[in-house]
Every structure is written in C-alpha cells, then in structure tokens.
Design an enzyme around this catalytic site. Sequence first.
Site, mmCIF file in Angstrom:
data_model
loop_
_atom_site.group_PDB
_atom_site.id
_atom_site.type_symbol
_atom_site.label_atom_id
_atom_site.label_comp_id
_atom_site.label_asym_id
_atom_site.label_seq_id
_atom_site.Cartn_x
_atom_site.Cartn_y
_atom_site.Cartn_z
ATOM 1 C CG HIS A 15 4.035 -16.022 7.910
ATOM 2 N ND1 HIS A 15 5.100 -15.283 7.448
ATOM 3 C CD2 HIS A 15 3.238 -15.144 8.557
ATOM 4 C CE1 HIS A 15 4.945 -14.025 7.799
ATOM 5 N NE2 HIS A 15 3.812 -13.913 8.483
ATOM 6 C CG HIS A 17 0.497 -12.647 12.202
ATOM 7 N ND1 HIS A 17 1.505 -11.818 12.648
ATOM 8 C CD2 HIS A 17 0.713 -12.811 10.874
ATOM 9 C CE1 HIS A 17 2.292 -11.485 11.630
ATOM 10 N NE2 HIS A 17 1.833 -12.085 10.543
ATOM 11 C CE LYS A 101 8.481 -11.541 9.205
ATOM 12 N NZ LYS A 101 7.043 -11.690 9.257
ATOM 13 C CG HIS A 138 7.238 -7.774 6.077
ATOM 14 N ND1 HIS A 138 5.932 -8.086 6.344
ATOM 15 C CD2 HIS A 138 7.206 -6.747 5.196
ATOM 16 C CE1 HIS A 138 5.140 -7.274 5.653
ATOM 17 N NE2 HIS A 138 5.886 -6.445 4.949
ATOM 18 C CG HIS A 176 4.220 -12.436 3.666
ATOM 19 N ND1 HIS A 176 5.076 -11.468 3.221
ATOM 20 C CD2 HIS A 176 4.134 -12.249 5.006
ATOM 21 C CE1 HIS A 176 5.490 -10.738 4.244
ATOM 22 N NE2 HIS A 176 4.927 -11.209 5.341
ATOM 23 C CG ASP A 249 0.923 -12.989 6.635
ATOM 24 O OD1 ASP A 249 1.136 -12.895 7.856
ATOM 25 O OD2 ASP A 249 0.979 -12.020 5.865
HETATM 26 O O1 DOR Z 1 -1.195 -8.077 6.463
HETATM 27 C C1 DOR Z 1 -0.389 -8.262 7.365
HETATM 28 N N1 DOR Z 1 -0.786 -8.403 8.646
HETATM 29 N N2 DOR Z 1 0.915 -8.297 7.071
HETATM 30 C C2 DOR Z 1 1.845 -8.350 8.021
HETATM 31 O O2 DOR Z 1 3.005 -8.364 7.689
HETATM 32 C C3 DOR Z 1 1.486 -8.349 9.452
HETATM 33 C C4 DOR Z 1 0.127 -8.834 9.654
HETATM 34 C C5 DOR Z 1 -0.420 -8.524 11.029
HETATM 35 O O3 DOR Z 1 0.281 -8.800 12.005
HETATM 36 O O4 DOR Z 1 -1.551 -8.079 11.130
HETATM 37 ZN ZN ZN Z 2 2.793 -12.112 8.715
#
Ligand code: DOR
Ligand code: ZN
Length: 345
Positions: A15, A17, A101, A138, A176, A249
């Site tokens: 997971h 970003h 997702k 999520h 998460h 995450d």
């Molecule tokens: O804290 C988070 N940041 N939770 C999420 O689900 C998305 C992520 C983000 O993309 O910044």
């Molecule tokens: Zn995430």
Amino acid sequence: MTADSITLIKPDDWHVHLRDGEMLKQVAPYTARQFARAIIMPNLVPPITSTAMAVDYRHRILAATRDYPDFQPLMTAYLTDDIDSNDLIEGHQQGVFTAAKLYPAGATTNSSHGVTDIKNIYPALEAMQKQGMPLLVHGEMVDSDIDIFDREACFIDTIMQPLLKDMPELKVVFEHITTKDAADFVMSSGDNIAATITAHHLQINRNDMLVGGIKPHLYCLPVAKREQHRQALRQAATSGNKKFFLGTDTAPHAIDDKESACGCAGIFTAPHAIEHYTHVFDEENALDKLEAFASINGPNFYGLPINKERITLVKKCQQVSETIKDNILSIVPYKAGESLAWRLD
Ligand code: DOR
Ligand code: ZN
C-alpha cells in the site's frame, strides 16, 4: 538472525502513494530501494480509472525509479460509481491492474470521485469476484453523524459484512486497519479476507498526535486510535497469521499542506519503512515473524511469487532527516530528526 542483525527475503509494500510529477520523482526511490514490489494507490488528480491511464502512470513510475531497475510497481484502479467493468477486467487480464481500490466518496485525500453507494459498483465487484481480482478497501463510513474514531468499526457492520454476504468469494484486503474490531473481523473471516497494517499505526496512538500540542505530521486517515487498538494491531502483525501483511500507506504531502490550518492527512513513512517495522517486531520479541509479515503473507494472498533477493537489517543507530527536499518540494518524513535503532544494510 542474531540479536543485532536479521536477513529477510526482500519485502514488498502492499500500500503506497507515490503521487505524480515532481513529488513522484522525489519519493519513489525511497520505496524502490527497500521493496521489490509495491501496490500503487490510484488517488491522483484525476484518479487512475482506466487501463490506459494505469499504463501511462506505470511508465512514469518506472522512469522515476530507474536507479532500481528490478522494482515492480503493481497498479490499481480507482473505483467510481460509473467504472467501466469491461475495461477493469481486461486491465486485470492483461496484467496491468493487480487490484482495484474502493474509496468511499469523501473518505480521504482525493476521494471525491469515489463510490457514493456500494451498490453502484456491484456489477464491477461481481466481475472481480469471478475473475479473482482483489478489492482493496479504505474501510471508513463517512456519514457526517459518525464520529471519526468510530468510522472503521461502523464500516465493518454497515458495508463489509453485507458485501461479503452478497459476494462470499470476493478477495478483499482491508487496508491500513487501525482497530481491534478490524483485526478481529479479519481473523474471524474466511481466507479471502486479509489486511495490511502500517508501521505508524503500530507505533502511535491518538495521544501521540494530540497531547502536548497537535502534531500534523502524525495525522493520517484512518486516524490513529486509542492504545488498546494499537496493542491489538501489534499482536495481529507479530502473530505470524497469514492474513496480515505489510502496507505502509506512505502518503507524502508538501510541508505547507501538512502544517496548515486545514492540514492534509498522510504520513510519509517510506524513507525508513522497513526499519520502523523491524523496530516494532524487535520490541515485541517477534523478529522471527517479520519475514512472514513483510515478505511472504502478501505475495501468498495475491497469488504472486515470493521474491528471491534478500535484505539485511542491522541494529545500528541512525538519524532520520528533518526534511527531504529538492529545489521545489520539502517533505517532512515520519520521525523526522529522531534516532532509529535499526538500519537497512
Ligand atoms: O492519510 C491518508 N493519506 N489516508 C489516505 O487514505 C489517503 C492518503 C493520501 O493519499 O494522502
Ligand atoms: Zn492509502
């Protein structure tokens, strides 16, 4: 393995970003240096909703990680109310989409195109179930009358249970997880249900974020919960149970977007991710369970091969940078300025 050193099958991060543009170039190498593969979240602006978009994004990620040519980004589709099921399944059959997702609309960063009612995506979910394509969730209810600390537990009763009743063979990763409720739910469900756990939810509770002044760099979604939940997550992660695996995450935001009157959710854990997890497993006297959590349970759930390479971590102090910056962007990493006990060799 000795008390001061541990060698593991190279882990994967299920997971991540990575963002796009300048941010992507800056953050992606941190993930690629530690992990063989990473599940890439699709919540860009605009979101990754088609196979063609995922193919292009994958090329940009590979360009940003060219110093780590063995790194494999695994792409995901962002489910919308009007997602094209045929394109989704074709993308999976072609090996472009590893998973899809589900962001409930309004749940988190860039979720405004997310799903407004789970029934709207039932045709896509039925096709995914048939295809064996995992759904990544999520898991938070977003109705305004639900307290933010209860959103995950509510999601289980209101959305997850009915969904699994309707689609008992759908493969689901509860992403998460932050509560004992979610850990218990995953443990008591069938083998088609698993969960990722972040390093920060193993290390912080809501007091860490709120007592003695608000700490915007510890704010994420789902938000950290009370201590009893953190303890339950630590137990689940270090139990060796095949249903739990590593998903950081890591969610970078520019410093001004975090230190703001309305700060963004997300913690940038990528720079030392595997070291944070190693620290937790060491504290729990469970270093012998780290490899299952970080390198074996994930690929087994996804039906992918286990990596062949190995990494070694040594118990040697190191300092986390205060900020990570290039000419354009400054990002504050998780545990900025603090010292860490473990180091990737
Ligand atoms: O804290 C988070 N940041 N939770 C999420 O689900 C998305 C992520 C983000 O993309 O910044
Ligand atoms: Zn995430």
